[in-house]
Design a protein around this motif. Structure first.
Motif, PDB file in Angstrom:
ATOM      1  N   LEU A  38       3.594  10.987  20.833  1.00  0.00           N
ATOM      2  CA  LEU A  38       4.264   9.707  21.059  1.00  0.00           C
ATOM      3  C   LEU A  38       4.507   8.975  19.738  1.00  0.00           C
ATOM      4  O   LEU A  38       5.558   8.381  19.530  1.00  0.00           O
ATOM      5  N   LYS A  39       3.517   9.015  18.854  1.00  0.00           N
ATOM      6  CA  LYS A  39       3.668   8.356  17.558  1.00  0.00           C
ATOM      7  C   LYS A  39       4.776   8.997  16.737  1.00  0.00           C
ATOM      8  O   LYS A  39       5.470   8.313  15.985  1.00  0.00           O
ATOM      9  N   GLU A  40       4.951  10.313  16.879  1.00  0.00           N
ATOM     10  CA  GLU A  40       6.002  11.010  16.139  1.00  0.00           C
ATOM     11  C   GLU A  40       7.387  10.529  16.551  1.00  0.00           C
ATOM     12  O   GLU A  40       8.309  10.567  15.745  1.00  0.00           O
ATOM     13  N   THR A  41       7.538  10.105  17.779  1.00  0.00           N
ATOM     14  CA  THR A  41       8.866   9.683  18.253  1.00  0.00           C
ATOM     15  C   THR A  41       9.192   8.247  17.877  1.00  0.00           C
ATOM     16  O   THR A  41      10.323   7.807  18.066  1.00  0.00           O
ATOM     17  N   ILE A  42       8.241   7.533  17.337  1.00  0.00           N
ATOM     18  CA  ILE A  42       8.494   6.134  16.982  1.00  0.00           C
ATOM     19  C   ILE A  42       9.434   6.050  15.784  1.00  0.00           C
ATOM     20  O   ILE A  42      10.373   5.274  15.773  1.00  0.00           O
ATOM     21  N   ASN A  43       9.191   6.858  14.776  1.00  0.00           N
ATOM     22  CA  ASN A  43      10.027   6.834  13.580  1.00  0.00           C
ATOM     23  C   ASN A  43      11.118   7.893  13.705  1.00  0.00           C
ATOM     24  O   ASN A  43      10.849   9.075  13.629  1.00  0.00           O
ATOM     25  N   THR A  44      12.313   7.416  13.917  1.00  0.00           N
ATOM     26  CA  THR A  44      13.435   8.340  14.034  1.00  0.00           C
ATOM     27  C   THR A  44      14.429   8.062  12.919  1.00  0.00           C
ATOM     28  O   THR A  44      14.544   6.939  12.433  1.00  0.00           O
ATOM     29  N   ASP A  45      15.139   9.101  12.523  1.00  0.00           N
ATOM     30  CA  ASP A  45      16.161   8.984  11.489  1.00  0.00           C
ATOM     31  C   ASP A  45      17.315   8.153  12.018  1.00  0.00           C
ATOM     32  O   ASP A  45      17.422   7.886  13.198  1.00  0.00           O
ATOM     33  N   ASP A  46      18.198   7.759  11.115  1.00  0.00           N
ATOM     34  CA  ASP A  46      19.292   6.891  11.530  1.00  0.00           C
ATOM     35  C   ASP A  46      20.602   7.631  11.770  1.00  0.00           C
ATOM     36  O   ASP A  46      21.665   7.057  11.608  1.00  0.00           O
ATOM     37  N   SER A  47      20.530   8.891  12.154  1.00  0.00           N
ATOM     38  CA  SER A  47      21.756   9.609  12.480  1.00  0.00           C
ATOM     39  C   SER A  47      21.723  10.035  13.940  1.00  0.00           C
ATOM     40  O   SER A  47      20.659  10.301  14.501  1.00  0.00           O
ATOM     41  N   LEU A  48      22.891  10.099  14.537  1.00  0.00           N
ATOM     42  CA  LEU A  48      22.993  10.491  15.939  1.00  0.00           C
ATOM     43  C   LEU A  48      22.477  11.903  16.146  1.00  0.00           C
ATOM     44  O   LEU A  48      21.755  12.164  17.109  1.00  0.00           O
ATOM     45  N   GLU A  49      22.814  12.809  15.241  1.00  0.00           N
ATOM     46  CA  GLU A  49      22.382  14.212  15.385  1.00  0.00           C
ATOM     47  C   GLU A  49      20.868  14.321  15.403  1.00  0.00           C
ATOM     48  O   GLU A  49      20.295  15.036  16.222  1.00  0.00           O
TER      49      GLU A  49
END
Length: 144
Positions: A38-49
């Motif tokens: 769950l913690k891994e999904t908090i920080n996401t990159d800023d691209s749609l892909e």
């Protein structure tokens, strides 16, 4: 009547031990795998892909996590009849049961929130991508 009540309490304690064993597996997975993912999904990159890839990975994780949540809820549901017992002997088990229930509810809530957040982020990124493409097309049309 007192003897029957005591026998029922002992049966509940035996049931609790079975539920506790099942819940230990669920709890261990939540602590060792679930919370980390769950913690891994908090920080996401800023691209749609990248976000779409995160969503795909999350969906795979979500299937497994939802199964653990279901198993935890089923185990806890077996203990619903504890509400009728108020003896001191049963109290310590009820406290343990409430701790298990709180842990499970917290994780399931976080799972639901992440599922919703990722879905909304993908929709938002897709919308902005379409807007960006529309602006680019309009800009090219103006140049022609």
């Amino acid at each position: 009547m007192l003897s029957n009540k005591r026998i029922q309490e002992l049966e509940l304690v035996m049931d609790f031990e079975k539920v506790e064993e099942c819940f230990k597996e669920v709890s261990s997975w939540i602590e060792n795998v679930g919370r980390k993912r769950l913690k891994e999904t908090i920080n996401t990159d800023d691209s749609l892909e990248t976000l779409v890839q995160v969503q795909k990975q999350f969906k795979e994780f979500d299937l497994i996590a939802s199964e653990y949540c279901r198993r935890g809820h089923e185990a806890l549901k077996k203990m619903d009849r504890w509400e009728d017992f108020s003896s001191v002997d049963v109290h310590s088990y009820r406290v343990k049961l409430q701790t298990c229930k709180d842990q499970l509810e917290e994780f399931c809530t976080q799972l639901d929130e992440n599922r919703h957040r990722i879905c909304e982020m993908v929709r938002l990124y897709e919308f902005f991508d379409k807007v960006r493409q529309g602006i680019c097309c309009m800009g090219e049309g103006v140049k022609s």
